[in-house]
Design an enzyme around this catalytic site. Sequence first.
Site, mmCIF file in Angstrom:
data_model
loop_
_atom_site.group_PDB
_atom_site.id
_atom_site.type_symbol
_atom_site.label_atom_id
_atom_site.label_comp_id
_atom_site.label_asym_id
_atom_site.label_seq_id
_atom_site.Cartn_x
_atom_site.Cartn_y
_atom_site.Cartn_z
ATOM 1 C CG ASP A 100 -1.678 1.221 1.445
ATOM 2 O OD1 ASP A 100 -1.878 1.952 0.450
ATOM 3 O OD2 ASP A 100 -2.112 1.481 2.592
ATOM 4 C CG ASN A 145 -3.093 5.326 -1.047
ATOM 5 O OD1 ASN A 145 -3.135 4.266 -0.421
ATOM 6 N ND2 ASN A 145 -4.020 5.683 -1.920
ATOM 7 C CG ASP A 151 -5.977 3.085 0.584
ATOM 8 O OD1 ASP A 151 -5.060 2.230 0.691
ATOM 9 O OD2 ASP A 151 -6.612 3.247 -0.467
ATOM 10 C CG ASP A 156 -1.457 1.638 -3.695
ATOM 11 O OD1 ASP A 156 -0.260 1.429 -3.970
ATOM 12 O OD2 ASP A 156 -1.830 2.272 -2.689
ATOM 13 C CG ASP A 181 -7.344 -12.516 -13.158
ATOM 14 O OD1 ASP A 181 -8.186 -13.219 -13.732
ATOM 15 O OD2 ASP A 181 -6.753 -12.873 -12.119
ATOM 16 C CG ASP A 216 -12.069 -15.622 -12.931
ATOM 17 O OD1 ASP A 216 -11.358 -16.016 -11.998
ATOM 18 O OD2 ASP A 216 -13.297 -15.426 -12.826
ATOM 19 C CD GLU A 222 -9.992 -20.266 -11.693
ATOM 20 O OE1 GLU A 222 -9.901 -20.489 -10.483
ATOM 21 O OE2 GLU A 222 -10.797 -19.439 -12.174
ATOM 22 C CG HIS A 274 -6.489 -15.164 -5.795
ATOM 23 N ND1 HIS A 274 -5.972 -15.752 -6.935
ATOM 24 C CD2 HIS A 274 -7.809 -14.957 -6.054
ATOM 25 C CE1 HIS A 274 -6.934 -15.882 -7.824
ATOM 26 N NE2 HIS A 274 -8.050 -15.406 -7.326
ATOM 27 C CG ASP A 275 -9.259 -18.432 -5.793
ATOM 28 O OD1 ASP A 275 -9.658 -17.405 -5.227
ATOM 29 O OD2 ASP A 275 -9.347 -18.611 -7.020
HETATM 30 C C1 NOJ Z 1 -11.826 -17.662 -9.726
HETATM 31 C C2 NOJ Z 1 -11.056 -16.608 -9.002
HETATM 32 O O1 NOJ Z 1 -9.729 -17.033 -8.842
HETATM 33 C C3 NOJ Z 1 -11.776 -16.368 -7.688
HETATM 34 O O2 NOJ Z 1 -11.030 -15.580 -6.812
HETATM 35 C C4 NOJ Z 1 -13.121 -15.773 -7.984
HETATM 36 O O3 NOJ Z 1 -13.862 -15.669 -6.801
HETATM 37 C C5 NOJ Z 1 -13.908 -16.603 -8.984
HETATM 38 N N1 NOJ Z 1 -13.109 -17.115 -10.061
HETATM 39 C C6 NOJ Z 1 -15.006 -15.789 -9.595
HETATM 40 O O4 NOJ Z 1 -14.489 -14.830 -10.462
#
Ligand code: NOJ
Length: 558
Positions: free
Chosen positions: A22, A24, A26, A30, A99, A203, A257, A328-329
């Site tokens: 980050d 700034n 907040d 970013d 993405d 995605d 994905e 991130h999932d």
């Molecule tokens: C896969 C993404 O990696 C995930 O973070 C997202 O919630 C779903 N697709 C919906 O876009």
Amino acid sequence: MKRTRWYKDAFIYQIYPRSFCDSNGDGIGDLRGIISKLDYLKELGVTAVWLSPCYKSPNDDNGYDISDYRDIMDEFGTLEDWEEMVEGMHKRGIKLIMDLVVNHTSDEHYWFQEARKSKDNPYRDYYIWSKGKGKNGKKPPNNWTSRFGGSAWEYCEETDEYYLHLFTKKQPDLNWKNPKVRQEVHDIVKYWLDKGCDGFRCDVITYIAKEDGLPDGRWNIALRGDEHFNNHPTIHSYLHALNKEVLSNYDCMTVGEGPGMNVENAIKYTSEENEELDTVFTFEHMNTDTYFQLIPRKFKLSRLKKVFAKYQHGLRNKGWNSLYFENHDQPRCLPRFVGDYGPYRKQAAKMLAVALYMQQGTPYIYQGQEIGMTNYPWKSLDEFQDVMVKYVMGVINKIAPFLKGYVFKVMKWRARDNARTPMQWNDEENAGFTTGKPWLPVNPNYKEINVADAMKDEDSIFHFYKKLIRFRLGNKIIIHGTFRQMYEKSNDIYCYERSYEGQRLMVICNFKNKEVGFKLPAEVVYDSAELVLHNYDYDRKLEDMKLRPYEAMVFLLK
Ligand code: NOJ
């Protein structure tokens, strides 16, 4: 345009911008924060960045709900910042993969705002609408479920119809049958490629084509409808057109994905002659420690190895694979795949890197993996921010509130927020991520696990990653070599050989937190064996030996 297929010899670093840096104060990462860390990425040695969505978004699903595909999210900065960022990356020899989220938009996108107004609105057919079922039409059109829980349909009063959303109700699915939608996607892709981006992570791309008539799905405990929209046969013509008309004019890459992907489908999407996607993210290896992709199951190395081998052999000369343990999932890979690592965190993290990245495919690191970041010590369900947890809890509260305690236990281990806590840059306040209040709490272990300390410590996970990346880039045995597994049934050792034009690499990994005996397989014959990567600081000969806890070695055989 000549496609160089540079992705076959790349090392890609995923940035989840909200949690990276980050600039700034907040509390939200970013683009200027990313710019300030480009030298760090260069030092690590990665050759490309996959940036999770940075477009305008109301953030129902942290940017995976886009309201303007051609502009930057206010919290993240401006288009000028984006341009400076990509220029800074290119100057350092780093490519940028954006993405591409085009299975759905945000419900706040102009198209949807228009579409919901009336049945004859010009944007109506950009989305998937249907009349309700039942006597008075108050039941959803079919039994498909949102991937986050509950029905995949939301009622819209204005026109007395339902719209489809395979994720949250603020993420309406686009109607790819409509040629105008496909053209819009082509234009968006062209827009970013012309601005200088080098490719896309697509995605949930395998969901874009839906079965005509939207039939009910067969019974499934949570995920219903899959067989009618995942890998639907019509998807191939959509992707082929996108490739021919836009992507093939650039020296770019795509990675799709693919939830529910198998070898056969992965080949269809990624074989060079089909001209669709370049690579895919598969999930089977990430499901080797769950039941029904949901319920925790004790990890067993032999299950993971079986999946690895299946894809190493299956895609060889037919398609192209991706290698990842985190994103991130997913929760952090420590201790997911190594059990209780006790005092051996460093060795375990380095061993996992060797096990994964000496295989064939395009390698990905998720931010923080290179310093061995871990899951967060959650204390209650209220701490989670992820919309997925909120959806799941909505369903649980309705049908089985007594399961709340169990669901918390599962979420502690499984929740996506585990990977989304702020990047740990140093041992100062908020781990150096922000001067404000971070949007998600910083893991309290930042005093011990942070970039600044890792960079100072020659023996750190960071330095090992640096070495491994340098060793891998340009290494023909790793990029093109064959794969042969040994010790196939072992639940302790992952051992394989890669071979290319007379040169071989022998990879030996101990997945256990204790000593394990290793007998050199009789078929391994060689004149010389040089130890080229090792996560312990002493010499080793290739012979029968006792592997130390999480010991990992790579020998170059001639
Ligand atoms: C896969 C993404 O990696 C995930 O973070 C997202 O919630 C779903 N697709 C919906 O876009």
